[in-house]
Design an enzyme around this catalytic site. Structure first.
Site, PDB file in Angstrom:
ATOM      1  N   LYS A   1      -6.943  -5.009  -2.969  1.00 27.20           N
ATOM      2  CA  LYS A   1      -7.657  -5.585  -1.810  1.00 27.20           C
ATOM      3  C   LYS A   1      -8.563  -4.526  -1.202  1.00 27.20           C
ATOM      4  CE  LYS A   1      -3.853  -4.487   1.291  1.00 27.20           C
ATOM      5  NZ  LYS A   1      -4.589  -3.467   2.070  1.00 27.20           N
TER       6      LYS A   1
ATOM      7  N   CYS B   1      -1.720  -2.914   7.730  1.00 28.28           N
ATOM      8  CA  CYS B   1      -1.661  -3.832   6.579  1.00 28.28           C
ATOM      9  C   CYS B   1      -0.359  -4.620   6.511  1.00 28.28           C
ATOM     10  CB  CYS B   1      -1.932  -3.069   5.294  1.00 28.28           C
ATOM     11  SG  CYS B   1      -3.667  -2.522   5.203  1.00 28.28           S
TER      12      CYS B   1
ATOM     13  N   ASP C   1       0.791  -1.245   0.000  1.00 27.85           N
ATOM     14  CA  ASP C   1       0.000   0.000   0.000  1.00 27.85           C
ATOM     15  C   ASP C   1       0.823   1.295   0.000  1.00 27.85           C
ATOM     16  OD1 ASP C   1      -1.947  -1.943   0.248  1.00 27.85           O
ATOM     17  OD2 ASP C   1      -2.737  -1.261   2.171  1.00 27.85           O
TER      18      ASP C   1
HETATM   19  C1  VGL Z   1      -4.443   0.545   5.829  1.00 26.70           C
HETATM   20  C2  VGL Z   1      -5.999   1.397   7.246  1.00 26.70           C
HETATM   21  C3  VGL Z   1      -6.974   1.273   6.280  1.00 26.70           C
HETATM   22  C4  VGL Z   1      -3.013   0.143   5.608  1.00 26.70           C
HETATM   23  C5  VGL Z   1      -5.405   0.394   4.846  1.00 26.70           C
HETATM   24  O1  VGL Z   1      -2.590   0.081   4.434  1.00 26.70           O
HETATM   25  O2  VGL Z   1      -2.305  -0.083   6.613  1.00 26.70           O
HETATM   26  N1  VGL Z   1      -4.745   1.024   7.021  1.00 26.70           N
HETATM   27  N2  VGL Z   1      -6.667   0.778   5.078  1.00 26.70           N
END
Ligand code: VGL
Ligand code: ZN
Length: 209
Positions: free
Chosen positions: A110, A155, A12
């Site tokens: 995702k 994540c 991410d």
């Molecule tokens: C994430 C919160 C919500 C992450 C993704 O990538 O850690 N955290 N969505």
């Protein structure tokens, strides 16, 4: 040296998790040059992309009267409510412009199901629905995984713990990650990772000997 049976899984590294983004992780963009240097050392590089439809259930805005960073009880259990972020097709959902995405073998999206969040790259937050990543990696003969990206305590940690549970050798590259750290979540995440046998390494540990 190349880790022939090893993949770098980059979690991410998207604009919304970098400074100025909707769910900015402090210093999040600092991981970009580290990840770019590490990726060529691995036989495979996989990028994940948080990819939510508008009105996703993990968004506080989908729960009238609730504010970001509170928790809510969803069908599958407790869920942190986040600011709207990584909405499919938006600039915030795009990878950081400095990330070397051309070198990636796979981009795994995702969190696209409207009612289920997915912190882990392996399973959605119901802990049951698979993303398909484990099968992909096994199909390629990859047994070892190093994790980098954002955020360490959500994540990245959930992905690394799931990887270990799936039978992969898993390590988190600490300096190639940055954390949100919500109410002690970073320390708790390291405790969980240690208990799951996830190794804690630094980018320098992965340099050629
Ligand atoms: C994430 C919160 C919500 C992450 C993704 O990538 O850690 N955290 N969505
Ligand atoms: Zn998300």
């Amino acid at each position: 040296m190349r880790f022939e049976d090893a993949a770098l899984v980059v979690i991410d590294v998207q604009n919304d998790f970098c400074p100025g983004g909707a769910l900015a992780v402090p210093d999040g963009d600092a991981v970009v040059p580290i990840v770019n240097r590490l990726a060529p050392r691995f036989a495979a590089c996989i990028l994940t992309q948080d990819w939510h439809p508008p009105g996703h259930r993990s968004f506080a805005s989908s729960h009238p009267g609730r504010a970001p960073f509170e928790t809510a009880e969803l069908a599958y259990g407790e869920q942190v409510l986040w600011p709207d972020h990584c909405v499919q097709g938006t600039a915030g959902a795009a990878f950081h412009p400095g990330l070397a995405t051309d070198a990636a073998d796979l981009v795994l999206r995702k969190g696209f199901r409207p009612g289920i969040d997915s912190y882990s790259a392996f399973h959605e937050n119901d802990r049951r629905t698979p993303t398909g990543l484990a099968g992909y990696l096994r199909g390629r003969g990859i047994t070892r995984l190093c994790f980098a990206g954002l955020a360490t305590d959500f994540c990245v940690a959930w992905s690394a713990v799931d990887a270990a549970r799936e039978g992969f050798e898993a390590a988190v590259v600490e300096d190639a990650c940055r954390a949100i750290d919500l109410d002690g979540s970073l320390a708790a995440a390291w405790d969980e990772m240690r208990a799951a046998n996830v190794a804690r390494v630094f980018a320098a540990d992965l340099q050629p000997q």
